[in-house]
Design a protein around this motif. Structure first.
Motif, PDB file in Angstrom:
ATOM      1  N   LYS A   1       0.872  -1.184   0.237  1.00 37.87           N
ATOM      2  CA  LYS A   1       0.056  -0.072  -0.031  1.00 37.87           C
ATOM      3  C   LYS A   1       0.970   1.215  -0.024  1.00 37.87           C
ATOM      4  O   LYS A   1       1.892   1.433   0.607  1.00 37.87           O
ATOM      5  CB  LYS A   1      -0.782   0.064   1.237  1.00 37.87           C
ATOM      6  CG  LYS A   1      -2.003  -1.113   1.074  1.00 37.87           C
ATOM      7  CD  LYS A   1      -2.846  -1.166   2.437  1.00 37.87           C
ATOM      8  CE  LYS A   1      -3.673  -2.198   2.249  1.00 37.87           C
ATOM      9  NZ  LYS A   1      -4.554  -2.180   3.795  1.00 37.87           N
TER      10      LYS A   1
ATOM     11  N   TYR B   1       0.826   5.507   0.566  1.00 37.17           N
ATOM     12  CA  TYR B   1       0.076   6.530   1.371  1.00 37.17           C
ATOM     13  C   TYR B   1       0.759   8.016   0.973  1.00 37.17           C
ATOM     14  O   TYR B   1       1.931   7.901   0.600  1.00 37.17           O
ATOM     15  CB  TYR B   1       0.261   6.516   2.654  1.00 37.17           C
ATOM     16  CG  TYR B   1      -0.456   5.088   3.247  1.00 37.17           C
ATOM     17  CD1 TYR B   1      -1.486   5.128   3.840  1.00 37.17           C
ATOM     18  CD2 TYR B   1       0.535   4.207   3.324  1.00 37.17           C
ATOM     19  CE1 TYR B   1      -2.132   3.687   4.119  1.00 37.17           C
ATOM     20  CE2 TYR B   1       0.055   2.801   3.588  1.00 37.17           C
ATOM     21  CZ  TYR B   1      -1.353   2.660   4.239  1.00 37.17           C
ATOM     22  OH  TYR B   1      -1.876   1.514   4.690  1.00 37.17           O
TER      23      TYR B   1
ATOM     24  N   ASP C   1       3.624   1.131   3.153  1.00 39.78           N
ATOM     25  CA  ASP C   1       2.935   0.458   4.708  1.00 39.78           C
ATOM     26  C   ASP C   1       4.257   0.188   5.441  1.00 39.78           C
ATOM     27  O   ASP C   1       4.064   0.171   6.593  1.00 39.78           O
ATOM     28  CB  ASP C   1       2.088  -0.395   4.443  1.00 39.78           C
ATOM     29  CG  ASP C   1       2.436  -1.544   3.407  1.00 39.78           C
ATOM     30  OD1 ASP C   1       3.380  -1.465   2.931  1.00 39.78           O
ATOM     31  OD2 ASP C   1       1.476  -2.433   3.121  1.00 39.78           O
TER      32      ASP C   1
ATOM     33  N   LEU D   1      -4.671   7.087   1.917  1.00 46.82           N
ATOM     34  CA  LEU D   1      -4.410   5.852   1.271  1.00 46.82           C
ATOM     35  C   LEU D   1      -4.723   5.962  -0.168  1.00 46.82           C
ATOM     36  O   LEU D   1      -5.598   6.597  -0.627  1.00 46.82           O
ATOM     37  CB  LEU D   1      -5.186   4.691   1.731  1.00 46.82           C
ATOM     38  CG  LEU D   1      -4.999   3.422   1.038  1.00 46.82           C
ATOM     39  CD1 LEU D   1      -3.777   2.857   1.104  1.00 46.82           C
ATOM     40  CD2 LEU D   1      -6.435   2.375   1.579  1.00 46.82           C
TER      41      LEU D   1
ATOM     42  N   TYR E   1      -7.087   7.916   5.416  1.00 45.70           N
ATOM     43  CA  TYR E   1      -6.594   6.850   6.337  1.00 45.70           C
ATOM     44  C   TYR E   1      -6.791   7.384   7.577  1.00 45.70           C
ATOM     45  O   TYR E   1      -7.303   6.678   8.593  1.00 45.70           O
ATOM     46  CB  TYR E   1      -5.118   6.493   5.864  1.00 45.70           C
ATOM     47  CG  TYR E   1      -4.602   5.484   6.801  1.00 45.70           C
ATOM     48  CD1 TYR E   1      -5.192   4.110   6.644  1.00 45.70           C
ATOM     49  CD2 TYR E   1      -3.838   5.882   7.699  1.00 45.70           C
ATOM     50  CE1 TYR E   1      -4.561   3.210   7.822  1.00 45.70           C
ATOM     51  CE2 TYR E   1      -3.180   4.928   8.865  1.00 45.70           C
ATOM     52  CZ  TYR E   1      -3.814   3.313   8.768  1.00 45.70           C
ATOM     53  OH  TYR E   1      -3.047   2.486   9.392  1.00 45.70           O
ATOM     54  N   LYS E   2      -6.283   8.625   7.995  1.00 42.66           N
ATOM     55  CA  LYS E   2      -6.213   9.092   9.260  1.00 42.66           C
ATOM     56  C   LYS E   2      -6.210  10.587   9.136  1.00 42.66           C
ATOM     57  O   LYS E   2      -5.471  11.325   8.554  1.00 42.66           O
ATOM     58  CB  LYS E   2      -4.750   8.577  10.093  1.00 42.66           C
ATOM     59  CG  LYS E   2      -4.739   9.201  11.426  1.00 42.66           C
ATOM     60  CD  LYS E   2      -3.615   8.345  12.235  1.00 42.66           C
ATOM     61  CE  LYS E   2      -3.549   9.154  13.561  1.00 42.66           C
ATOM     62  NZ  LYS E   2      -3.750   8.349  14.528  1.00 42.66           N
TER      63      LYS E   2
END
Length: 80
Positions: free
Chosen positions: A2, A4, A49, A70, A79-80
């Motif tokens: 993944k 980000y 990740d 993401l 994601y956050k």
């Protein structure tokens, strides 16, 4: 694996985070923030990740960021 993007409120936070992560020996890419992410600093950090798992304990303590997205086929998801 993944991928980000971490965006910041200002350039100072972006550069400080870049130094912090690189001092841990982790590979990241500094890049312009995508234009469709508005009201963010002009630069962001792209990482995978593996990097996220190494810095998760530092989020909100050592790292001042606005959002983490993401990267997926549909674009970006918070994601956050």
């Amino acid at each position: 694996m993944k991928e980000y993007i971490m965006v910041f409120k200002n350039t100072h936070d972006a550069i400080g985070t870049e130094k912090f992560i690189k001092n841990k020996g982790l590979n990241i890419m500094v890049m312009p923030t995508p234009t469709y992410i508005t009201q963010s600093c002009g630069i962001c950090i792209r990482f995978n990740d593996e990097v996220l798992s190494n810095i998760e304990g530092d989020l909100d303590k050592e790292i001042n960021f606005k959002n983490i997205y993401l990267i997926n086929q549909a674009g970006l998801t918070i994601y956050k």
